[in-house]
Design an enzyme around this catalytic site. Structure first.
Site, PDB file in Angstrom:
ATOM      1  N   ASP A  11       1.100  -0.932   0.105  1.00  0.00           N
ATOM      2  CA  ASP A  11       0.185  -0.185   0.232  1.00  0.00           C
ATOM      3  C   ASP A  11       0.754   1.559   0.098  1.00  0.00           C
ATOM      4  O   ASP A  11       2.344   1.078   0.346  1.00  0.00           O
ATOM      5  CB  ASP A  11      -1.003   0.053   0.926  1.00  0.00           C
ATOM      6  CG  ASP A  11      -1.497   1.283   1.764  1.00  0.00           C
ATOM      7  OD1 ASP A  11      -2.000   1.832   0.141  1.00  0.00           O
ATOM      8  OD2 ASP A  11      -1.535   2.420   2.810  1.00  0.00           O
ATOM      9  N   ASP A  13      -0.044   4.906   0.721  1.00  0.00           N
ATOM     10  CA  ASP A  13      -0.284   6.255   1.945  1.00  0.00           C
ATOM     11  C   ASP A  13      -0.549   5.641   3.623  1.00  0.00           C
ATOM     12  O   ASP A  13      -1.578   4.462   3.198  1.00  0.00           O
ATOM     13  CB  ASP A  13      -1.973   7.065   1.017  1.00  0.00           C
ATOM     14  CG  ASP A  13      -1.912   7.608   0.071  1.00  0.00           C
ATOM     15  OD1 ASP A  13      -0.800   8.761  -0.061  1.00  0.00           O
ATOM     16  OD2 ASP A  13      -2.665   7.458  -0.721  1.00  0.00           O
TER      17      ASP A  13
END
Length: 223
Positions: A11, A13
């Site tokens: 991922d 953010d």
């Protein structure tokens, strides 16, 4: 006998970069532009990882679809402006992130990718700002997939790289990442430094406190 290919998906953010300042500022601007009450910071960070339409549906459920779409467009414009103003400083890499990426990239059988709620434009700009263009062989973004936790991003990354589920790991900071990993039948590794409380990562096989702990976590999963 050669080692099997492994796929490590990150991922972005809250996992690789700390973009909360930009996210909160852009969300605030988008709501203020429509003279709507701005959600509290905790609520804003709780939707990080979702595609923007899904995020706005959660943050402004009482508003019409057209207003939610205006919020989406306002957010995109504000975030883009903030990124142009701040550059790489708008989303700094977390401590140890670059070293972890470089170390994994140096292992011949390990392929790296990202699965993010960011747009293609946003991800490409971020990767360029941090000089990470050559590390990720697969980049899955919100433009081309249903929102997390739908498994489409992971399924597509696996299809592009030819890596089976048993040799794929998803690393993220939110419940959406862990639920996506579960839906795709791959192992989820949670990180404690992101935007969801550790209690939200109960679907993870393990949770690491720093990037230094990632190599051991991967060794334990794959051995």
């Amino acid at each position: 006998m050669s080692a099997p290919l492994r796929l490590v998906l990150f991922d972005v953010d809250g996992t690789l970069v700390d973009s909360q300042g930009s996210i909160v500022a852009a969300m605030t601007a988008s709501f203020q532009a429509l003279s709507l009450p701005v959600p509290v910071r905790k609520a804003i960070l709780s939707i990080v990882g979702l595609s923007l339409p899904n995020a706005m549906a959660q943050l402004a459920p009482e508003h019409s679809n057209s207003d939610q779409q205006r919020l989406v467009e306002g957010y995109k414009q504000a975030y883009h402006a903030h990124r142009l103003e701040q550059g790489a400083a708008s989303s700094p890499l977390y401590p140890g992130a670059r070293d972890a990426i470089e170390a994994l990239h140096a292992v011949p059988e390990i392929l790296l990718g990202v699965a993010t709620g960011k747009s293609q434009r946003g991800l490409d700009a971020l990767i360029e700002a941090h000089g990470l263009e050559h590390y990720f062989v697969t980049r899955q973004v919100a433009d081309h997939h249903p929102s997390k936790p739908h498994p489409s991003m992971i399924d597509t990354a696996r299809s592009e790289t030819g890596v089976d589920a048993a040799n794929t790991v998803m690393i993220g900071d939110t419940r959406f990442d862990m639920d996506m990993a579960l839906a795709a039948g791959v192992t989820g590794i949670g990180v404690s430094w992101g935007y969801h409380d550790r209690s939200a990562l109960d679907g993870a096989t393990c949770v690491i406190e720093t990037f230094d702990q990632l190599p051991q976590a991967l060794d334990e999963i794959w051995t």
